[in-house]
Structures are given as structure tokens and as C-alpha cells.
Scaffold this active site. Structure first.
Site, PDB file in Angstrom:
ATOM      1  N   THR A  57      52.689  34.460  35.705  1.00  0.00           N
ATOM      2  CA  THR A  57      52.703  35.846  36.167  1.00  0.00           C
ATOM      3  C   THR A  57      53.633  35.998  37.367  1.00  0.00           C
ATOM      4  OG1 THR A  57      50.392  35.943  35.473  1.00  0.00           O
ATOM      5  CG2 THR A  57      51.226  37.811  36.718  1.00  0.00           C
ATOM      6  N   ALA A  58      53.741  34.946  38.156  1.00  0.00           N
ATOM      7  CA  ALA A  58      54.647  34.985  39.307  1.00  0.00           C
ATOM      8  C   ALA A  58      56.079  35.271  38.855  1.00  0.00           C
ATOM      9  CB  ALA A  58      54.582  33.662  40.069  1.00  0.00           C
TER      10      ALA A  58
ATOM     11  N   HIS B  82      49.729  29.174  44.025  1.00  0.00           N
ATOM     12  CA  HIS B  82      48.590  28.359  44.454  1.00  0.00           C
ATOM     13  C   HIS B  82      48.525  28.300  45.994  1.00  0.00           C
ATOM     14  CE1 HIS B  82      48.059  27.625  40.300  1.00  0.00           C
ATOM     15  NE2 HIS B  82      48.913  26.654  40.166  1.00  0.00           N
TER      16      HIS B  82
ATOM     17  N   SER C 269      48.086  32.326  32.412  1.00  0.00           N
ATOM     18  CA  SER C 269      48.690  33.360  33.248  1.00  0.00           C
ATOM     19  C   SER C 269      48.516  34.705  32.551  1.00  0.00           C
ATOM     20  CB  SER C 269      50.181  33.080  33.449  1.00  0.00           C
ATOM     21  OG  SER C 269      50.387  31.832  34.061  1.00  0.00           O
TER      22      SER C 269
END
Length: 273
Positions: A108-109, A146, A57
Site C-alpha cells: 500500500t505504501a 513498519h 497489503s
């Protein structure tokens, strides 16, 4: 020489590595050992510098040492990205007070949601379990990544916060850096450059042999239809995956700058191959 290469069991990664796995592109005298694990596991391995090359990430890179970012193989969203789903629309204030399932605190989310709303009650779990947790009510909302960004059941859930659109606004239209590939400095500059070019060639091979590459990626479809998997792959395996260009580099600097300003990460040196 053997190089350990970590990537995820996701359709977009599979597509990008198809050229290498199928041996249609290769490096002379180099054997590649593929290590296939979920992104949060690869994030944790990167912290220990266990793999020569690995997907991580963009958030996780901030905590690594002795890795450089490859220009190829990155996943950028263009006004789209992770979303927060819930059974009903929630305001930002409500989200702050909610229990939110996240696919790992180094993703990163998760970083984006922290940047967008501040602190919240995050419950870590596998990304594949998030929808079910929201449906059962064990959490109030779920941060999905995703293909779940486009395949979630809209009869059950609402998109209550779109981080792709949020980023598009705060970054003035920069692409959203989500996943990147990094290489250990122990490989040396010459080998890092060679592998970066190899991955670039592999991605281009996938584009040039779209049906075959999608056939290969479908084994990681997790039940998704070919239409949806092709849509997902084309969302994140785009021109910036071949070479992130200066636009992609600017996006990474912007991400880390905002995260540092919000005191989520420390000051870091962004090293690009």
C-alpha cells in the site's frame, strides 16, 4: 479441520496473533497452521489463493480473486503512515526524477506514493535493506514502512514526504488503510465469520494482557527497544484493528476510488465479511 493463516514477522502482527498462538483463544475442532512471511511474499501468495486466511497489503487485495476482507486484524494509520526518507529534502518534482527504493510494488505504501506523485523510478527491495541503500547512495530516496517510520536515523536522513499526512489531507481525515486480513471464500461464510471473531478475540486478549503480548511481540523487534516497539504496536493495533467499523470500510473505498481514478488499479468489488 486445518486452516492455513499467513501473517508477517512484524511486532504488530505478532501482538494481534498472541492470543491464538498462546492458545488462550481457539476454535473448536480447528487447527491453525501459521505461515509467517514478509508482506510482499504474502501478497504474491494471495494472488494464487494459496492460503485460507492471510494478511495482505490493502493494495494487493485489488488483484486477488475469491477473497473477502475480514473486519478484524487491519492496520490503519491515523494521520501517520509510510514516509519517504532521503539525505536531503526533495520536492515532489525531484522525487519524480529520483530512484526510490520501495518495499514491493503491491504494498500500500507504493500505491500511496504513486497516487501522491505519479510515476517514479521504483527499485524493489526488502524493506529492511532500504535505509542502507539510501545511506550508500544506490538510491536517492527510500519508502519506509513498519517500525522504520519511527526508528530511522534522523541524523542521517530527513522525512522528505509523509504519506500519512498526505492521505489525511486528501481523504478529509479518514484513517489510512495499510494492511488487511482476507479469507478465501472456499472456507464458507460460517467459518469466515468464526475466524473473524477469533482474530477479534485474539487482539482483545493482547490488549487485556498487554505486557505478555508485548513480550511475545519483542521476538520480532529487529533490534528495536521495548519502548519503540510498544509505540509502534499501539500506533497500528488500535480500535480499528479489533473492528474496522464503517469508518474503516469507507477508507478502503476511498483508497480504491482514488487509485482507480489515477488508473493505477482496475474497478474492484470490495467484499467485507
Amino acid at each position: 479441520m486445518e486452516i492455513t493463516v499467513g501473517h508477517t514477522p512484524d511486532a504488530d502482527d505478532a501482538f494481534m496473533f498472541y492470543g491464538i498462538v498462546s492458545k488462550n483463544v481457539a476454535l473448536d475442532n480447528v487447527k491453525i497452521k501459521h505461515v509467517i512471511e514478509d508482506i510482499e511474499s504474502l501478497n504474491k501468495r494471495a494472488l494464487k489463493n494459496e492460503l485460507d486466511v492471510t494478511a495482505v497489503s490493502a493494495h494487493a487485495y485489488a488483484y486477488t480473486k475469491d477473497y473477502v476482507i475480514l473486519r478484524s486484524g487491519a492496520s490503519f494509520g491515523k494521520a501517520y503512515g509510510p514516509i519517504v526518507i532521503a539525505k536531503k529534502k526533495l520536492s515532489i518534482d525531484e522525487l519524480k526524477r529520483s530512484k526510490v527504493a520501495v518495499p514491493g510494488k503491491m504494498t500500500t505504501a507504493y500505491l500511496l506514493l504513486r497516487m501522491a506523485i505519479g510515476d517514479f523510478d521504483a527499485v524493489e527491495m526488502k524493506f529492511s535493506e532500504i535505509n542502507n541503500a539510501v545511506e550508500k547512495g544506490s538510491v536517492d530516496a527510500g519508502l519506509v514502512i513498519h517500525e522504520a517510520q519511527i526508528t530511522y536515523d534522523q541524523a542521517k536522513f530527513v522525512n522528505t514526504f509523509d504519506l500519512g499526512l498526505w492521505w489525511d489531507d486528501v481523504s478529509n481525515g479518514l484513517p489510512l488503510p495499510l494492511g488487511i486480513n482476507i479469507a478465501s471464500k472456499r472456507l464458507g461464510n460460517e467459518m469466515i465469520k468464526k475466524f473473524d471473531y477469533l482474530l477479534k478475540r485474539s487482539i482483545q486478549f493482547g490488549f487485556d494482557n498487554l505486557d505478555d503480548a508485548l513480550d511475545y511481540a519483542m521476538q520480532y523487534a529487529r533490534g528495536g527497544s521495548r519502548y519503540l516497539i510498544e509505540k509502534f504496536v499501539k500506533m497500528y493495533v488500535n480500535d480499528l484493528a479489533i473492528d474496522m467499523s464503517e469508518q474503516g470500510v469507507s477508507s478502503l473505498h476511498k483508497l480504491y476510488s482514488i487509485a482507480k481514478k489515477n488508473q493505477i488499479i482496475r474497478d474492484i468489488e470490495v467484499s467485507i465479511a
